[in-house]
Design a protein around this motif. Structure first.
Motif, PDB file in Angstrom:
ATOM      1  N   MET A  29       0.847  -1.184   0.000  1.00  0.00           N
ATOM      2  CA  MET A  29       0.000   0.000   0.000  1.00  0.00           C
ATOM      3  C   MET A  29       0.891   1.244   0.000  1.00  0.00           C
ATOM      4  SD  MET A  29      -3.256  -0.734  -0.004  1.00  0.00           S
ATOM      5  CE  MET A  29      -4.477  -1.941   0.494  1.00  0.00           C
ATOM      6  N   ILE A  30       0.774   2.079  -1.030  1.00  0.00           N
ATOM      7  CA  ILE A  30       1.525   3.333  -1.101  1.00  0.00           C
ATOM      8  C   ILE A  30       0.569   4.445  -1.522  1.00  0.00           C
ATOM      9  CG2 ILE A  30       3.768   2.283  -1.575  1.00  0.00           C
ATOM     10  CD1 ILE A  30       3.348   2.780  -4.507  1.00  0.00           C
ATOM     11  N   SER A  31       0.853   5.650  -1.043  1.00  0.00           N
ATOM     12  CA  SER A  31      -0.052   6.772  -1.285  1.00  0.00           C
ATOM     13  C   SER A  31       0.187   7.442  -2.619  1.00  0.00           C
ATOM     14  CB  SER A  31       0.093   7.804  -0.164  1.00  0.00           C
ATOM     15  OG  SER A  31       1.443   8.251  -0.064  1.00  0.00           O
ATOM     16  N   GLU A  32       1.381   7.304  -3.199  1.00  0.00           N
ATOM     17  CA  GLU A  32       1.710   7.919  -4.477  1.00  0.00           C
ATOM     18  C   GLU A  32       2.416   6.910  -5.367  1.00  0.00           C
ATOM     19  OE1 GLU A  32       0.747  10.796  -5.500  1.00  0.00           O
ATOM     20  OE2 GLU A  32      -0.016  11.627  -3.621  1.00  0.00           O
ATOM     21  N   THR A  33       2.212   7.040  -6.673  1.00  0.00           N
ATOM     22  CA  THR A  33       2.879   6.146  -7.626  1.00  0.00           C
ATOM     23  C   THR A  33       4.378   6.426  -7.641  1.00  0.00           C
ATOM     24  OG1 THR A  33       0.916   6.037  -9.026  1.00  0.00           O
ATOM     25  CG2 THR A  33       3.019   5.443 -10.038  1.00  0.00           C
ATOM     26  N   GLN A  34       5.170   5.364  -7.577  1.00  0.00           N
ATOM     27  CA  GLN A  34       6.626   5.468  -7.548  1.00  0.00           C
ATOM     28  C   GLN A  34       7.226   4.562  -8.607  1.00  0.00           C
ATOM     29  OE1 GLN A  34       8.047   4.601  -3.607  1.00  0.00           O
ATOM     30  NE2 GLN A  34       6.609   5.997  -2.622  1.00  0.00           N
ATOM     31  N   THR A  35       8.524   4.770  -8.869  1.00  0.00           N
ATOM     32  CA  THR A  35       9.274   3.912  -9.785  1.00  0.00           C
ATOM     33  C   THR A  35      10.133   2.960  -8.975  1.00  0.00           C
ATOM     34  OG1 THR A  35       9.339   5.674 -11.436  1.00  0.00           O
ATOM     35  CG2 THR A  35      10.861   3.835 -11.731  1.00  0.00           C
TER      36      THR A  35
END
Length: 434
Positions: A29-35
């Protein structure tokens, strides 16, 4: 589309291998899209309290139905517009690494092929299994040399090492290298390759005759990296400390005493000096470095303190300062690789510096990737054989988070925040001083 569920719910799912999901579900679960490190995106997956959704479904496992709660962690990435337009499950991802491009265009980045040998009947052009059986004895005969059967093909080819091998190894350096380099090469052969049984008198080793035997640690006393960190004029440093210590402000003195006390206790620790421009932190850091290097009191055992900085210009301001990549041999691919370590051998002079130093000062640490600190922690623990944080060495960090964050090529703001020092697991152990 919902994946699985698999894992502990259904270990017999087709995606399971070695008790792990090959598709990496359930996702984090993450709040922002990341690479991610491999170039693939980590899509935003919100928790229920952040606006995410979850439900309960009946899953059939081994002819029995079980109620399983699923949420955003099990959703397969998709493009809503394209999926609705074409009535198919379609996803679009941005390729930002060679690994992700290779997934699509595999043969463009493919390595060299291996040679394939096939035995067939030349007359009929058909693969003949009888020919395979007949060729077997001929392959075995390749190991026969002068009517003697060799154990391996390596032995048959004459690749066994002998004394001439070492002579040939030293012959080329004798023409292309200087005397100090030749002595270093000979020492490597003597210490690393030859065992202590090679040195014997009357069939007995030097240790059996109670004679001193050379060890690989003695050359550290004359190592240039170790001498560099100890090459200071004590009288000048003492004069600098006596002249500048009364000039410390109240905040400077608090940070100064905190560093000295941590070194005196010998349990290590991490301090962060919040140092915006104009606060005099460079003055304080140079004073701390001088105090440790010239100290001869019994409470400060050891007089080596390593000063590094994330940028070359900042390193010139510190007394004896060097860049982090030069002094710590940090890897260059910090953003793409996990579980990194510094490129420092345990028998090198840089490792001797890390083993004997009592303080490491890292200026402009806020622009460094958090993986650089994790790599240093692994290296310090291995070099000093100490499982404490940073091998039990006091780490003094300095910087300003209001300035530039770690720069990551082709990254999103979420990636930069995730690479920041505050996102590291070590930040909970950091004592902050202003």
């Amino acid at each position: 589309m919902i994946h699985g569920p698999c894992g502990a719910v259904d270990m017999k799912s087709p995606c399971m291998k070695n008790k792990k999901c090959t598709k990496r579900f359930p996702r984090k679960m993450i709040s922002e899209t990341q690479t991610a490190e491999d170039g693939y995106p980590l899509d935003r997956r919100r928790k229920p309290e952040q606006g995410g959704h979850r439900t309960v479904i009946n899953l059939r496992v081994n002819n029995k139905y079980h109620e399983v709660e699923i949420g955003n962690r099990w959703v397969v990435p998709y493009s809503p517009i394209l999926s609705k337009m074409f009535q198919e499950h379609i996803n679009v991802e941005y390729c930002s690494s060679v690994k992700s491009i290779k997934y699509i265009c595999k043969y463009i980045n493919k390595g060299s092929d291996m040679d394939i040998v096939e035995i067939y009947n030349a007359a009929t052009g058909v693969n003949d299994e009888i020919a395979w059986c007949k060729i077997g004895p001929y392959i075995k005969n390749l190991k026969i040399v002068e009517e003697q059967v060799c154990e391996t093909y390596r032995e048959q080819l004459g690749l066994l090492e002998d004394d001439q091998h070492w002579d040939s190894t030293l012959q080329e350096p004798s023409v292309t290298r200087f005397s100090p380099q030749l002595r270093d090469s000979f020492d490597c052969f003597y210490l690393d390759i030859c065992s202590h049984n090679c040195l014997s008198i009357c069939g007995k080793t030097l240790l059996q005759l109670l004679l001193p035997f050379p060890t690989s640690q003695e050359h550290h006393t004359l190592d240039r990296d170790l001498l560099r960190e100890a090459n200071y004029y004590i009288n000048i440093l003492q004069y600098m400390v006596e002249a500048n210590k009364p000039r410390l402000t109240e905040d400077h003195r608090t940070a100064y005493e905190a560093v000295i006390n941590l070194i005196a206790e010998g349990n290590g620790g991490i301090l962060f000096l919040d140092a915006p421009g104009g606060t005099g932190m460079n003055f304080l850091i140079n004073l701390i470095l001088a105090e440790i290097r010239c100290s001869s009191s019994s409470r400060l055992v050891g007089w080596i303190s390593l000063a590094v900085a994330s940028s070359g210009i900042t390193s010139t301001i510190l007394d004896g300062g060097r860049t982090t990549h030069s002094a710590l041999q940090l890897p260059l691919n910090l953003a793409q690789t996990e579980n990194l370590i510094c490129n420092i051998s345990n028998r090198s002079g840089k490792a001797a510096v890390l083993r004997t130093c009592k303080l490491i000062v890292w200026d402009e640490c806020t622009i460094s990737n958090k993986k650089a600190f994790e790599a240093l922690d692994r290296t310090m623990g291995d070099t000093r054989n100490d499982n404490r944080i940073m091998g039990g060495v006091v780490i003094l960090l300095s910087g300003d988070f209001c300035q530039t964050l770690p720069a990551i090529p082709k990254a999103t703001p979420a990636n930069e925040l995730n690479a920041c020092l505050k996102a590291s697991e070590f930040w909970q152990y950091v004592q902050r001083k202003t």
